[in-house]
Scaffold this motif. Structure first.
Motif, PDB file in Angstrom:
ATOM      1  N   ASN A  91       0.834  -1.200   0.000  1.00  0.00           N
ATOM      2  CA  ASN A  91       0.000   0.000   0.000  1.00  0.00           C
ATOM      3  C   ASN A  91       0.868   1.250   0.000  1.00  0.00           C
ATOM      4  OD1 ASN A  91      -0.089   1.606   2.815  1.00  0.00           O
ATOM      5  ND2 ASN A  91       0.212  -0.589   3.262  1.00  0.00           N
ATOM      6  N   GLN A  92       0.261   2.325  -0.423  1.00  0.00           N
ATOM      7  CA  GLN A  92       0.891   3.638  -0.368  1.00  0.00           C
ATOM      8  C   GLN A  92      -0.075   4.587   0.302  1.00  0.00           C
ATOM      9  OE1 GLN A  92       2.056   5.285  -4.171  1.00  0.00           O
ATOM     10  NE2 GLN A  92       3.611   6.563  -3.232  1.00  0.00           N
ATOM     11  N   ASN A  93       0.362   5.134   1.443  1.00  0.00           N
ATOM     12  CA  ASN A  93      -0.478   6.036   2.227  1.00  0.00           C
ATOM     13  C   ASN A  93      -1.816   5.403   2.593  1.00  0.00           C
ATOM     14  OD1 ASN A  93       1.493   8.106   2.055  1.00  0.00           O
ATOM     15  ND2 ASN A  93       0.705   8.696   0.036  1.00  0.00           N
ATOM     16  N   GLY A  94      -1.759   4.112   2.925  1.00  0.00           N
ATOM     17  CA  GLY A  94      -2.952   3.426   3.390  1.00  0.00           C
ATOM     18  C   GLY A  94      -3.893   2.953   2.312  1.00  0.00           C
ATOM     19  N   VAL A  95      -3.465   3.023   1.047  1.00  0.00           N
ATOM     20  CA  VAL A  95      -4.299   2.556  -0.068  1.00  0.00           C
ATOM     21  C   VAL A  95      -3.543   1.444  -0.791  1.00  0.00           C
ATOM     22  CG1 VAL A  95      -5.465   3.168  -2.214  1.00  0.00           C
ATOM     23  CG2 VAL A  95      -5.352   4.818  -0.330  1.00  0.00           C
ATOM     24  N   ALA A  96      -4.127   0.257  -0.809  1.00  0.00           N
ATOM     25  CA  ALA A  96      -3.474  -0.907  -1.416  1.00  0.00           C
ATOM     26  C   ALA A  96      -3.879  -1.036  -2.881  1.00  0.00           C
ATOM     27  CB  ALA A  96      -3.864  -2.179  -0.656  1.00  0.00           C
ATOM     28  N   ARG A  97      -2.985  -1.639  -3.655  1.00  0.00           N
ATOM     29  CA  ARG A  97      -3.278  -1.845  -5.073  1.00  0.00           C
ATOM     30  C   ARG A  97      -3.811  -3.258  -5.295  1.00  0.00           C
ATOM     31  NH1 ARG A  97       0.347  -4.672  -8.212  1.00  0.00           N
ATOM     32  NH2 ARG A  97       2.198  -5.451  -7.144  1.00  0.00           N
ATOM     33  N   VAL A  98      -4.552  -3.427  -6.368  1.00  0.00           N
ATOM     34  CA  VAL A  98      -5.070  -4.744  -6.750  1.00  0.00           C
ATOM     35  C   VAL A  98      -3.944  -5.563  -7.355  1.00  0.00           C
ATOM     36  CG1 VAL A  98      -6.698  -5.985  -8.223  1.00  0.00           C
ATOM     37  CG2 VAL A  98      -7.372  -3.823  -7.148  1.00  0.00           C
ATOM     38  N   GLN A  99      -3.755  -6.767  -6.871  1.00  0.00           N
ATOM     39  CA  GLN A  99      -2.731  -7.655  -7.412  1.00  0.00           C
ATOM     40  C   GLN A  99      -3.269  -8.568  -8.506  1.00  0.00           C
ATOM     41  OE1 GLN A  99      -1.196  -9.571  -3.867  1.00  0.00           O
ATOM     42  NE2 GLN A  99       0.211  -7.882  -3.448  1.00  0.00           N
ATOM     43  N   GLN A 100      -4.503  -9.034  -8.344  1.00  0.00           N
ATOM     44  CA  GLN A 100      -5.136  -9.863  -9.366  1.00  0.00           C
ATOM     45  C   GLN A 100      -6.617  -9.527  -9.438  1.00  0.00           C
ATOM     46  OE1 GLN A 100      -3.258 -13.782  -7.794  1.00  0.00           O
ATOM     47  NE2 GLN A 100      -3.878 -14.275  -9.866  1.00  0.00           N
ATOM     48  N   ARG A 101      -7.139  -9.541 -10.662  1.00  0.00           N
ATOM     49  CA  ARG A 101      -8.572  -9.391 -10.887  1.00  0.00           C
ATOM     50  C   ARG A 101      -9.086 -10.690 -11.495  1.00  0.00           C
ATOM     51  NH1 ARG A 101     -10.354  -3.828 -11.241  1.00  0.00           N
ATOM     52  NH2 ARG A 101      -8.579  -2.420 -10.916  1.00  0.00           N
TER      53      ARG A 101
END
Length: 333
Positions: A190-200
C-alpha cells in the motif's frame, strides 16, 4: 408504568453452522447460538443470546487466543457436555459485531466495530484482521484498539470476502465485489494506506456472494448470482477458472472440504463437486423452502454434512460413501 422486555428463544432461518466436536453442532439463528447433539436432534442443549441487534452471519473456531480475551475453565460448568472439549476461542460474527466465546460456551466479550463485517481472522500475535463491506481491512488489538487500516484502491461494496495468512505481513485478501469481480490484494502493498489490486478474477456474470481460499492459499472458489461456482488457480500459470454448473438459483457459498467443493444455493440444494473434472457427484435436496444459507462438515471424519435453510430446519447428510468412492486429489491441471 415501566415494561421490561426480555429476549426469548428464537426460531428462524439457519444462517450459520459449525461443528464443535464430532456430534456437537453450533447453530446460528437470529441473534442466538444454539448447541445441538446430532444424536439427540429434537431440541437444543443450550441457547445463548450472543448478538444484541444483529443476525449471526458466521461462526469461527480458532486455536489462537486474541489479545484481550481470557479463557478460563469455569469452576462449575452448567454445560457439562462441553467439559472435555479443549479450551479454544469462538468468534460469532453478525452485522458490525463480533462476540467472543470459549469452546465451553462462556460469553467473554462483545465488540462493535465501525462497518459491516465480512470476515475476521485471528493472527499469530493475537491481533485480529477484519475485512469490512466497504472494502477496507483493519488490524485490531482488543487491549489497545485499532492498530492499522488499509483500504483498496477500488472503492466498492463487498458482498463477500476472505482473509488468508497468519501475520499482517503475509496476509492476502479476496474481495467479492458487487461488480462481478473477485479482487486479490495484500495490505502491506500500500501507499499512504491505499493498497493496489494484485489480481482481478473476471468471469462471473453477477454479484459475488461467496469467496474462499483453500488451505494453502493457492486457489479460490467463488459463487455468484450467475448460478455458478468457479475455481481459480492463483499461483503458477494462472488458467481460466473451472466453472461448475448445476444450481438452479443464486449460489450463496462454496468451500474446499477434503477432496471436494461443497456449495449451497437459493435453489434449496447443497451440491458436492469433484474439482478435478467439475462434475457434480451429489446433490442433497430436502429443505422445505427456498435457500440453503449455511453448511458445515464434521472435520473429525468428514463423514457428516449439516445444512441450514430458510425453512428454519437443519438437515444431516451422510458423506461416507463419497469419502470412500471419490478419494481424489484437488484440481492440479
Amino acid at each position: 408504568m415501566k415494561i421490561e422486555l426480555e429476549k426469548q428463544d428464537h426460531f428462524g432461518q439457519i444462517t450459520a453452522l459449525m461443528f464443535l466436536t464430532g456430534n456437537l453442532l453450533l447453530v446460528g439463528t437470529g441473534s442466538f447460538v444454539k448447541l445441538y447433539d446430532i444424536n439427540i436432534p429434537n431440541s437444543p442443549l443450550i441457547t445463548l443470546p450472543v448478538l444484541n441487534k444483529s443476525r449471526v452471519h458466521n461462526i469461527i473456531k480458532t486455536r489462537l487466543i486474541p489479545n484481550g480475551i481470557e479463557l478460563h475453565n469455569p469452576q462449575k460448568n452448567a454445560f457439562h457436555i462441553t467439559d472435555s472439549i479443549p479450551l479454544e476461542t469462538i468468534m460469532v460474527l453478525g452485522g458490525k459485531t463480533i462476540s467472543f466465546l470459549s469452546t465451553h460456551l462462556q460469553l467473554i466479550k462483545t465488540v462493535e466495530f465501525r462497518d459491516w463485517i465480512q470476515c475476521a481472522r485471528v493472527l499469530s500475535d493475537g491481533t485480529i484482521a477484519i475485512l469490512y463491506s466497504h472494502n477496507f481491512l483493519e488490524l485490531w488489538d482488543l487491549n489497545s484498539g485499532l492498530l492499522k487500516s488499509v483500504s483498496l484502491e477500488v472503492r466498492c461494496m463487498l458482498y463477500s470476502g476472505d482473509i488468508f495468512g497468519t501475520s499482517w505481513n503475509t496476509l492476502n485478501v479476496a474481495s467479492g465485489t458487487i461488480f462481478n469481480t473477485v479482487l486479490i490484494w495484500s495490505p502491506i502493498d500500500n501507499q499512504n494506506g491505499v493498497a493496489r489490486v494484485q489480481q482481478r478474477l473476471n468471469g462471473h456474470e453477477g454479484v459475488i456472494h461467496g469467496v474462499r481460499f483453500n488451505s494453502d492459499g493457492s486457489m479460490i472458489c467463488s459463487t455468484s448470482d450467475d448460478r455458478t461456482v468457479r475455481i481459480w488457480k492463483l499461483t503458477g500459470d494462472v488458467l481460466s477458472p473451472m466453472v461448475l454448473y448445476g444450481h438452479l438459483g443464486r449460489v450463496w457459498k462454496a468451500d474446499f472440504v477434503s477432496n471436494y467443493i461443497i456449495s449451497i444455493s437459493e435453489d434449496a440444494t447443497c451440491r458436492v463437486w469433484n474439482p478435478n473434472d467439475g462434475n457434480c457427484i451429489e446433490c442433497f435436496s430436502g429443505h422445505g423452502s427456498k435457500h440453503v444459507w449455511s453448511f458445515a462438515v464434521n472435520n473429525e471424519t468428514n463423514s457428516i454434512l449439516a445444512t441450514g435453510g430458510g425453512d428454519c430446519g437443519i438437515r444431516l447428510w451422510d458423506l461416507t460413501n463419497l469419502v470412500e468412492t471419490h478419494n481424489s486429489s484437488l484440481y492440479n491441471n
